[in-house]
Design a protein around this motif. Structure first.
Motif, PDB file in Angstrom:
ATOM      1  N   LYS A  94     -24.111  64.648 -29.511  1.00 28.34           N
ATOM      2  CA  LYS A  94     -25.192  64.549 -28.523  1.00 28.34           C
ATOM      3  C   LYS A  94     -24.574  64.048 -27.226  1.00 28.34           C
ATOM      4  CE  LYS A  94     -29.212  61.939 -27.236  1.00 28.34           C
ATOM      5  NZ  LYS A  94     -29.651  60.573 -27.248  1.00 28.34           N
ATOM      6  N   TYR A 120     -20.231  61.343 -25.418  1.00 27.77           N
ATOM      7  CA  TYR A 120     -21.072  61.799 -26.512  1.00 27.77           C
ATOM      8  C   TYR A 120     -21.290  60.696 -27.545  1.00 27.77           C
ATOM      9  CZ  TYR A 120     -19.983  66.460 -24.764  1.00 27.77           C
ATOM     10  OH  TYR A 120     -19.854  67.570 -23.971  1.00 27.77           O
ATOM     11  N   SER A 154     -22.609  60.536 -31.990  1.00 28.38           N
ATOM     12  CA  SER A 154     -22.821  61.346 -33.178  1.00 28.38           C
ATOM     13  C   SER A 154     -23.354  60.459 -34.293  1.00 28.38           C
ATOM     14  CB  SER A 154     -21.509  61.999 -33.630  1.00 28.38           C
ATOM     15  OG  SER A 154     -21.698  62.662 -34.868  1.00 28.38           O
TER      16      SER A 154
END
Length: 87
Positions: free
Chosen positions: A39, A73, A75
């Motif tokens: 993400k 990011y 995760s």
């Protein structure tokens, strides 16, 4: 923080260290392959275009890295340096 590489792109994955790692979590090994659900949390585009890094709360500054890392990011598959394939 963990680094990943796929298809000529580097990823910097942010995760908090956890002392509560259950048995399904395995230690991440250098050179291994993992199926991550990434993400994008921050991108150096838009409002962060001229930003060198991001700090969440009182935490340390996490830096973008020029041309190689322009997004940060997270995760759900990663906690600290551990990975779970079942999430």
């Amino acid at each position: 923080m963990t680094y990943a590489f796929k298809a000529d792109k580097y990823y910097k994955i942010l995760s908090k260290k956890s002392d509560l790692i259950k048995s399904k979590w395995k230690k991440i090994e250098l050179g291994s392959y993992y199926n991550l659900q990434l993400k994008e949390n921050y991108s150096q585009r838009g409002i962060y275009e001229h930003t060198a890094g991001i700090a969440e709360g009182d935490g340390p500054i996490i830096y973008f890295e020029g041309d190689s890392i322009t997004s940060l990011y997270s995760s759900p598959n990663i906690k600290g340096l551990h990975y779970s394939p079942s999430l």
